[in-house]
Scaffold this active site. Sequence first.
Site, short mmCIF file in Angstrom:
data_model
loop_
_atom_site.label_atom_id
_atom_site.label_comp_id
_atom_site.label_asym_id
_atom_site.label_seq_id
_atom_site.Cartn_x
_atom_site.Cartn_y
_atom_site.Cartn_z
CG ASP A 176 -1.77 -1.23 1.34
OD1 ASP A 176 -2.06 -1.86 0.30
OD2 ASP A 176 -2.13 -1.59 2.47
CD GLU A 218 -9.57 -1.94 -1.47
OE1 GLU A 218 -10.16 -2.10 -0.38
OE2 GLU A 218 -8.80 -2.80 -1.94
#
Length: 249
Positions: free
Chosen positions: A13, A172
Amino acid sequence: MYDNPVISGFHPDPSVCRVGDDYYLVCSSFEYFPGLPLFHSKDLVHWEHIGNVLDRPGQLPLPLPGAKASGGLYAPTIRHHDGRYWVINTNVDGGGNFVVSAERPEGPWSDPVWIDLSGIDPDLAWEEDGTCWCAFSGPEGGINMARIDPVKGEVLEGSFGTWSGSGLKYPEAPHLYRIGDWWYLLIAEGGTERGHSVSIARSRSPRGPWEGAPANPLLSHSGTARSIQNTGHADLVEAPDGSWWMVLL
């Protein structure tokens, strides 16, 4: 020339920002302490670990009793604005969304300022007048937007639904950018396994409406025989020469 991965190992991420000729990158750290490893680079290829954003127990009450694997800290965003470095993040095992800031990337970083927003994967972006927007993945699915005060942790407007992607599941990991007269919203969708993808939309306002790129998803290894799969959760950064680069897991 460069070879991927530019940062190997357990560093998912990624989020990146540039200040002058220096790039700074943070990653998820889940249930581990210290939290949010921070890297520095001059070229986006060679990275040095210079510390952790959350390195004091008072900042990060982990490990929590009952914290599970892949809990804890999800999907940070790092940005530089008005002479300070800002990181926004979610602790899914306690507290929700919070902001920390520092004058120097090496720290010390502030204690968390908590924000009453229900969701994960928060992002920060500023208008020219200082208005701050937070895009995040809402609990009901899709991308939500809120106008916030990151210093006080106050929600000033919203949250409200904004864009749900190109039709793939689980939109997302939003990142919002102002580029010229347009706002761009980069997201992950398709799930975090074989369908993981990166898509983008544009609008004249952070409030929308959003127009998805005709070629979405912009990046995905889904349906290919490539040895690297599950590619997604990206962030963009502009180099000093005006070129744009993407970091992703």
